[in-house]
Design an enzyme around this catalytic site. Structure first.
Site, mmCIF file in Angstrom:
data_model
loop_
_atom_site.group_PDB
_atom_site.id
_atom_site.type_symbol
_atom_site.label_atom_id
_atom_site.label_comp_id
_atom_site.label_asym_id
_atom_site.label_seq_id
_atom_site.Cartn_x
_atom_site.Cartn_y
_atom_site.Cartn_z
ATOM 1 N N GLU A 87 0.886 -1.170 0.000
ATOM 2 C CA GLU A 87 0.000 0.000 0.000
ATOM 3 C C GLU A 87 0.914 1.207 0.000
ATOM 4 O O GLU A 87 1.740 1.360 0.896
ATOM 5 C CB GLU A 87 -0.894 -0.069 1.236
ATOM 6 C CG GLU A 87 -2.059 0.873 1.161
ATOM 7 C CD GLU A 87 -2.047 1.788 2.346
ATOM 8 O OE1 GLU A 87 -1.534 2.913 2.189
ATOM 9 O OE2 GLU A 87 -2.535 1.383 3.415
ATOM 10 N N CYS A 136 -2.643 7.606 5.184
ATOM 11 C CA CYS A 136 -2.677 7.122 3.797
ATOM 12 C C CYS A 136 -3.868 7.732 3.067
ATOM 13 O O CYS A 136 -3.837 7.897 1.853
ATOM 14 C CB CYS A 136 -2.835 5.612 3.751
ATOM 15 S SG CYS A 136 -1.797 4.719 4.889
#
Lengths: 531, 531
Positions: free
Chosen positions: B272, B309
């Site tokens: 990720e 994120c």
């Protein structure tokens, strides 16, 4: 129209979004491997411009195609299946001429191919493919309220499919990769295999007619001819292509995997490549029926000139008189086996070369009848001691065709050692009697790490198309062990999950809408329900 | 033991299969980013020998660990969760010192981390993770009988997990990657992030104690310290490691993806990486509540110094007075925002450099308060015309931290054009009033191709842990869009299907055994049932 008439209408053209397009590249012909006869018409390879056009059409069609309902896509897949069944005799005749595969086998393969398409129309109607999940809002939760979150799967985008030489129908233009990608809502661009261009054109037309008849966007399907190294790589590296399905050689699959990984946006490649499919006749089974097993092994080994992905190329067993009896029966059966044509002259050459290489490192037990025609496969059976097998880099490689190797082990511990050293496999087969079950259980646990399918007291050739099948396995049997290329689970290769948080009810996809209008299974707060 | 006492017991050692091991590599310390104080003890990096030892232990433990029952693994995960909760205050104190993140946020993160572990113990007890499917034999089928075929999922093997800097608990040593891999039956080797070594040691001990207390094999879990380029690459290229979980930078994730793809046996990497999380305030919403939205946007942008994120770094909207009002309110809120410490001195330097680079291509609307301490994040807000955004290679890049860019579009068509040019994202957010719904629906269909999660009238920071969540998305937000790193679906990353054909009943895994002894949902002949 008769079969002969329909085959006479073959044009040698590609199909790009419904349009017939003549390639500007190298010209190839189908070749009858049984006679070396060149078949008409000529097929001209496409160029980068054709890849661009097909990818643009696929990308242009994607929005409308993925917006079709599951029901409409099911109708489309059924129409493709019906169209294939309607030209079954044409397909069989042409495929027989192009591949040398027996008519009965090809007749069955048409049914398998249309059956695969109908399996996926059933998957679409059943609806679990959506992966629908709903975690309802909890406005009163403390310390923070929970939002309403819903999940479904969406298609990845246009998919490139590479036809395989060894299944001119079931793993080719409208084979399992195409069927599962179309079911997922992905347009498909197929690169046909040069070994059966006429069959590919016939199938491509059947798909194209179904696209038109069911009102799908024309760019949903295109069929290109070309080489793997040029047109194939151009297709895999086109930024509009979002996933790849491939069945073929380890070198070909590896080249596609590397090309896809080097893209600015890497994409998944599902390459089914190399497998030698070990067979384990255990002590009790050998004691009871060594000769019967040896004969049956050769039946599976030589079927279709040994050109199945699941061809059993390796037998691993404890040495002794019972294994001798197995080998003797196998040798006898192999010696009596006929030489049958292989798919292409190249494949026949590679087979002969592989057998010659093995003969330098293993003992030849038997060969089949000498070749009667061109390109034929003269089956071969080898044996080797496990210690030598473990030392050899050659003997674990796949010889594509009817060549088998029997590895003689000192004991079950060495069977295990040999198995631990094997690369990943599509299948592994255990022959066991009830008194073998302790040994079989220990072996089963090990084989779960090595193979995608484990079978008992049967033969790996013949892959049932259903819900529970896995045709896949650890590298290098495939490039992605997390999936299967046969069976209904294959649709998941072309999907990804999306979460919808507090999306207004009017804008929610039906798969996750309130009241479950699609009447599908959904996971609500973690519990499966159809309410 | 008090928190201070427990923190004083930190040893600076790695944990390999239950053993405390002192590294022989470079020595690092945690650093309090709010003060630049160096924290004790010293942590010595491991070497290739430690990777070898941890991987060997994981491979050695795999057979026994994967053979544990779902129930036993659930008990183990619950024990890890209980152990974390028991040292919550210690974790919060140390993590606060090492990361500068607020105590309240870290307290919540401990609960989230133990909650994730318990989510997966629930997944194990529920049993659908097995993916059980049974196609019963049809001995009378014509022309060929059907074999009995059953499918379940098995774990891939030892998994390498890389701790993330920005979630020292929830995406680190016992975070979502570790929880889902352990649930799947995969031993885990963690590479701790150098930004919070003490927190990592505390968590590593909690896991290790649970391994011992629940009788799991010691090699089920190891914790290493080291650099990504050296120890990290050694771990990913170790042949015994079969999958990788990573949360971090695009460059770091890309390096791991490439290393894994170049292995003799390529393995999946779930990285990720990079996302700027576009926000779309539509016309009606802006008309009704531009100022409110602008203020709330900055609240999400600056939360945790913008180090999420899912931080909303991009606003895309139609230009005009309503957007001006949004920008004005955002500027006011940003101007009033405090400078808060970033996770590490390096991250603070990169943030300042990124803001400077943006200032060369976009207009600065506002900056937050000047830094009061070292390593602090001075928030930044920029605006740019869509035409310039489309021409810029810089402005689509992520600045990790509280920097936002507002893209002013001529009309909705240009909003669409800008969106089509975006790379893949973890999230996309639409603010819409009921009269925006036609526009929102069209945008939603486009965003489904660009993002893993789409939310309405909220903010993307804060990722609910549940069954329906997707924390993932197209490249480069992750390296594999087919999955999620948060939520129960994450277990599927570490599993692969295996088919069992005609396996004797006594040897079948319970998940696919006759009579459904595990009482789980299974697909029998294509139909879900618990019978």
């Amino acid at each position: 129209m008769t079969t002969a008439q329909r085959n006479a209408t073959l044009t040698g053209q590609m199909i790009i979004a419904g349009d017939a397009v003549t390639g500007a590249g190298k010209v190839v012909h189908g070749v009858n491997p049984a006679t070396n006869e060149q078949l008409q018409p000529a097929y001209a390879h496409g160029t980068a411009a054709d890849v661009d056009r097909a990818a643009a059409a696929a990308a242009g069609a994607f929005g409308a195609y993925r917006a079709t309902s599951s029901q409409d896509r099911a109708t489309f897949l059924d129409a493709v299946a019906d169209n294939l069944d309607a030209v079954r005799d044409d397909l069989v005749e042409r495929a027989h001429a192009e591949t040398g595969l027996p008519v009965a086998r090809l007749t069955g393969e048409v049914g398998r191919t249309s059956g695969q398409l109908r399996l996926f129309s059933g998957v679409l109607r059943e609806g679990s493919w959506n992966g629908a999940r709903i975690d309802p809002a909890q406005p009163g939760r403390s310390p923070l309220p929970r939002a309403d979150i819903r999940q479904r799967k969406v298609p990845l985008g246009p998919v490139a499919v590479f036809g395989a030489s060894n299944f001119p129908l079931a793993f080719s233009v409208a084979g399992g990769d195409t069927a599962s990608a179309l079911a997922a809502g992905c347009p498909v661009v197929v690169k046909a295999h040069d070994a059966h261009p006429g069959t590919s054109e016939l199938v491509g037309r059947a798909v194209t007619e179904a696209v038109a008849a069911t009102g799908m966007p024309a760019g949903t399907f295109s069929l290109l001819f070309g080489s793997g190294q040029e047109l194939g790589i151009a297709l895999v590296t086109d930024p509009r292509i979002k996933a790849v399905g491939f069945t073929g050689s380890r070198s070909g699959g590896t080249a596609l995997v590397r090309a896809a990984a080097a893209r600015l946006e890497p994409i998944p490649v599902y390459a089914e490549m190399s497998s030698i499919n070990p067979v384990y006749p255990l002590g009790g089974a050998l004691r009871e029926r060594a000769a019967e097993l040896g004969t049956a092994f050769v039946g599976s080994l030589t079927m279709g000139s040994g050109q199945f992905c699941t061809n059993p190329g390796l037998v691993i067993a404890v040495d002794g008189p019972d294994l001798d009896a197995f080998v003797a029966a196998a040798a006898e059966a192999l010696h009596a086996s006929a030489a049958t044509p292989m798919l292409t002259p190249n494949i026949a050459r590679s087979f002969a070369g592989g057998v010659e290489e093995f003969a330098g490192e293993a003992t030849v037990v038997a060969r089949g009848a000498a070749a009667g025609g061109p390109n034929s496969c003269r089956p071969a059976l080898f044996t080797v001691a496990a210690d030598e097998f473990l030392d050899s880099e050659t003997l674990q490689q796949e010889i594509f065709g009817a060549s088998g190797l029997i590895v003689r082990c000192r004991d079950l511990a060495q069977v295990r050692t040999v198995t631990e050293r094997l690369e990943g496999q599509l299948t592994a087969t255990i022959h066991a009697d009830p008194d073998d079950h302790d040994d079989a259980g220990a072996l089963l646990a090990l084989l779960e790490l090595k193979a995608g399918r484990i079978l008992f007291n049967g033969w790996p050739t013949g892959v049932e198309v259903g819900h529970a099948m896995v045709h896949g396995g650890p590298y290098p049997s495939t490039s992605d062990s997390r999936t299967t290329s046969v069976g209904s689970l294959a649709i998941e290769r072309f999907l990804r999950p999306v979460a919808y948080q507090d999306v207004p009810p009017a804008l929610l996809p039906t798969a996750v809408a309130d009241g479950n209008p699609d009447r599908i299974w959904r996971r609500v707060d973690g519990e499966l329900t159809r309410d």
